[in-house]
Write a protein that holds these residues in place. Structure first.
Motif, PDB file in Angstrom:
ATOM      1  N   THR A 130      29.482  15.584  28.686  1.00 20.12           N
ATOM      2  CA  THR A 130      29.493  16.196  27.356  1.00 20.12           C
ATOM      3  C   THR A 130      28.251  17.062  27.133  1.00 20.12           C
ATOM      4  O   THR A 130      27.177  16.721  27.623  1.00 20.12           O
ATOM      5  N   ASP A 151      26.124  12.464  28.847  1.00 19.17           N
ATOM      6  CA  ASP A 151      25.572  13.676  28.237  1.00 19.17           C
ATOM      7  C   ASP A 151      24.876  14.542  29.278  1.00 19.17           C
ATOM      8  O   ASP A 151      24.063  14.034  30.069  1.00 19.17           O
ATOM      9  N   ASN A 363      30.514  20.612  17.344  1.00 16.30           N
ATOM     10  CA  ASN A 363      31.131  19.304  17.120  1.00 16.30           C
ATOM     11  C   ASN A 363      32.574  19.240  17.626  1.00 16.30           C
ATOM     12  O   ASN A 363      33.186  18.181  17.650  1.00 16.30           O
ATOM     13  N   SER A 367      31.075  15.515  22.088  1.00 21.05           N
ATOM     14  CA  SER A 367      29.759  15.050  21.604  1.00 21.05           C
ATOM     15  C   SER A 367      28.677  15.847  22.311  1.00 21.05           C
ATOM     16  O   SER A 367      28.954  16.588  23.260  1.00 21.05           O
ATOM     17  N   ASN A 368      27.444  15.687  21.837  1.00 22.79           N
ATOM     18  CA  ASN A 368      26.297  16.365  22.452  1.00 22.79           C
ATOM     19  C   ASN A 368      26.352  17.890  22.287  1.00 22.79           C
ATOM     20  O   ASN A 368      25.806  18.617  23.119  1.00 22.79           O
ATOM     21  N   ASP A 370      25.967  19.307  18.900  1.00 16.56           N
ATOM     22  CA  ASP A 370      25.563  19.652  17.531  1.00 16.56           C
ATOM     23  C   ASP A 370      24.586  20.827  17.528  1.00 16.56           C
ATOM     24  O   ASP A 370      23.716  20.930  18.396  1.00 16.56           O
TER      25      ASP A 370
END
Ligand SMILES: Cc1ncc(COP(=O)(O)O)c(C=O)c1O
Length: 398
Positions: A130, A151, A363, A367-368, A370
Motif C-alpha cells: 500500500t 506499507d 484515501n 491505505s498509506n 493520505d
C-alpha cells in the motif's frame, strides 16, 4: 509518422466512463458532491484511460474487420495472435514465455478476481503493498479473504518496499497470495531487478503465489526498462503474469487481457471456469496494436514525458510545497498536497467541489495514501494546464 496528442477530442455521446461514470466510482452515498462548476465544465483526471485516439493501425484493423460484417462467437484460435504478443514481449522486455501458458480474459480485473478465488482458500490471506490499486483489495474481499497490507516506505521522495515487514507478513502460513503491481499504480515505481528478485525470493521461500499485475508495463518514461517478475524466476510456476494492450494503446473498452499461468493445474482450473469467447473486434484490435503500434507508443511516451515535466515545473513554480516526483512508469501523477490542506481527508470530494477537477484522492488507494492526489496525465497538455491552474487557485485561495 507523426501523431497528434495535442488536439483535444470530445468524448461526449460515447458513453465514456471518464465523463459519465465518476459519481458512482468517486463518491460514496454520504459524500456531499456539489461542485462550484457545472457538469460540462468538470475536468476528468481520474480514470486511467487516455484522451487520445488509439494507433491508426488499430483503427484500420477494426474498420477492416467491421467491413467483413459477421460478428458471431469468436475465440483466439489463431496462433499468430499469440506469436505476435510473444514477439512484443521478447522485443520490449527480453522475455520469452511459453505461449501454451497464455490464457485470455475480459480484462485484468476479471483475471485478478478469478485467480484470487482459485489461489486462496476462504480462510487464507492476500498480501498487497500500500498504497494500492483498490481492485486488489476488492479481489480479496470478493474471495472472502483477509487482506494483509505492507506499507511502502517513502525514502528521499521515492517509494520503496519494506522488505523486513514484507518477509514477516509472508511468513504467516495463512498468507498464500501476494498481488503485486509491477510497475506500481499509484506511485509509478518501476521496480529494479534487485527489488524484484527480493520480492520473488521472499514470496517463494514462504510458499506464496504471486499474481503480478503488469498492465502498466509499456507506459515507461523514456530511458526506463521494465522487467517482468516471472522472467527472473523461470523455474518457478508460482508467478502468474497479467498484461494487456488496454493501458498501452488506450483500448480498455475492448476488454481483452492476457494472463500467463505456468502452473498446469491452476491453468486447467482457469480454463474450466472462464467462458472461452472473445469479442471479434477486440481480437483484431489487440493483434494490430502489438503488431504495428510500436511507433505510436514511442511517440506517446515522449508526449507523456512532456506532460510529467510540465507538471514538475508548474508545481515547482506555483505550488512549491507540493511534493512530487516524476513517475518512472504509468500515466499517473502522484502528488502530495498535504502542506496546503493538512486537515482535508476527502481530497477527491474537495477538488471536485472546489476546483471542478475529478481526481482520485489518496484515501481511494486502500491505505498509506493520505495527503496525495492522483492525476491522469494522458490528455492534451492544455487539459493538464487547466487542471493545475484550478488546483493552484483553490490551494492558494485566489
Ligand atoms: C494496476 C491495474 N490493474 C488493472 C487495471 C484494470 O484492468 P482492466 O481494465 O484490464 O480490467 C488497472 C486500471 O487502472 C490498473 O491500474
Amino acid at each position: 509518422m507523426s501523431f497528434d496528442f495535442n488536439t483535444p477530442i470530445s468524448r461526449k455521446n460515447t458513453n465514456a466512463m471518464s465523463l459519465l461514470g465518476y459519481r458512482d466510482y468517486l463518491f460514496t452515498e454520504t459524500d456531499a458532491f456539489d461542485s462550484d462548476y457545472s457538469d460540462t465544465d468538470l475536468i476528468p483526471m481520474w480514470i486511467a484511460d487516455m484522451e487520445f485516439k488509439s494507433p491508426p493501425s488499430v483503427i484500420d484493423a477494426i474498420k477492416e474487420r467491421a467491413d467483413h460484417g459477421i460478428f458471431g462467437y469468436s475465440q483466439i484460435f489463431d496462433q499468430e495472435f499469440k506469436s505476435i504478443f510473444l514477439r512484443w514481449s521478447e522485443k520490449r522486455y527480453d522475455w520469452h514465455f511459453n505461449t501454451e501458458h497464455l490464457v485470455f480474459s475480459a480484462g485484468v480485473i476479471p483475471a485478478l478476481f478469478n485467480l484470487t478465488k482459485h489461489c486462496c482458500a476462504k480462510d487464507e490471506n492476500v498480501l498487497i503493498f500500500t498504497p494500492s490499486y483498490a481492485f486488489f483489495k476488492l479481489a480479496a474481499d470478493r474471495g472472502g479473504n483477509t487482506l494483509v497490507t505492507s506499507d511502502l516506505r517513502h525514502v528521499d521522495g521515492r517509494y520503496e518496499i519494506d522488505f523486513e515487514d514484507f518477509e514477516e507478513k509472508a511468513k504467516d502460513p495463512k498468507t498464500t497470495l501476494c498481488i503485486f503491481c509491477n510497475p506500481h499504480n499509484p506511485t509509478g515505481r518501476v521496480w529494479s531487478v534487485e527489488e524484484l528478485r527480493r520480492v520473488g525470493e521472499i514470496a517463494l521461500e514462504n510458499g506464496l503465489r504471486i499474481l503480478s499485475d503488469e498492465i502498466h508495463c509499456d507506459l515507461l518514461r523514456v530511458g526506463q526498462t521494465f522487467t517482468p517478475l516471472a522472467k527472473l524466476f523461470p523455474d518457478s510456476d508460482l508467478i502468474i503474469t497479467c498484461m494487456a494492450a488496454s493501458k498501452t494503446f488506450n483500448m480498455a473498452g475492448f476488454m481483452l487481457a492476457q494472463t500467463i499461468i505456468p502452473e498446469d493445474s491452476l491453468r486447467n482450473t482457469w480454463l474450466k471456469s472462464e467462458l472461452p469467447v472473445q469479442n471479434p473486434l477486440s481480437i483484431v484490435a489487440v493483434q494490430a496494436a502489438y503488431a504495428n503500434g510500436a511507433e505510436w507508443l514511442d511517440a506517446l511516451r515522449s508526449y507523456l514525458d512532456g506532460n510529467f515535466s510540465f507538471v514538475a515545473s508548474y508545481l515547482k513554480k506555483y505550488l512549491p510545497e507540493a511534493k512530487f516526483r516524476i513517475a518512472e512508469a504509468t500515466n499517473l501523477a502522484w502528488v502530495n498536497v498535504e502542506a496546503y490542506l493538512p486537515n482535508e481527508e476527502n481530497l477527491t470530494l474537495f477538488f471536485a467541489n472546489k476546483a471542478g477537477v475529478l481526481l482520485e484522492g489518496g484515501n481511494m488507494f486502500v491505505s498509506n495514501g493520505d495527503g496525495y492526489i492522483r492525476l491522469n496525465l494522458a490528455c492534451p497538455r492544455v487539459q493538464v494546464e487547466k487542471c493545475l491552474e484550478r488546483i493552484a487557485k483553490v490551494l492558494l485561495g485566489h
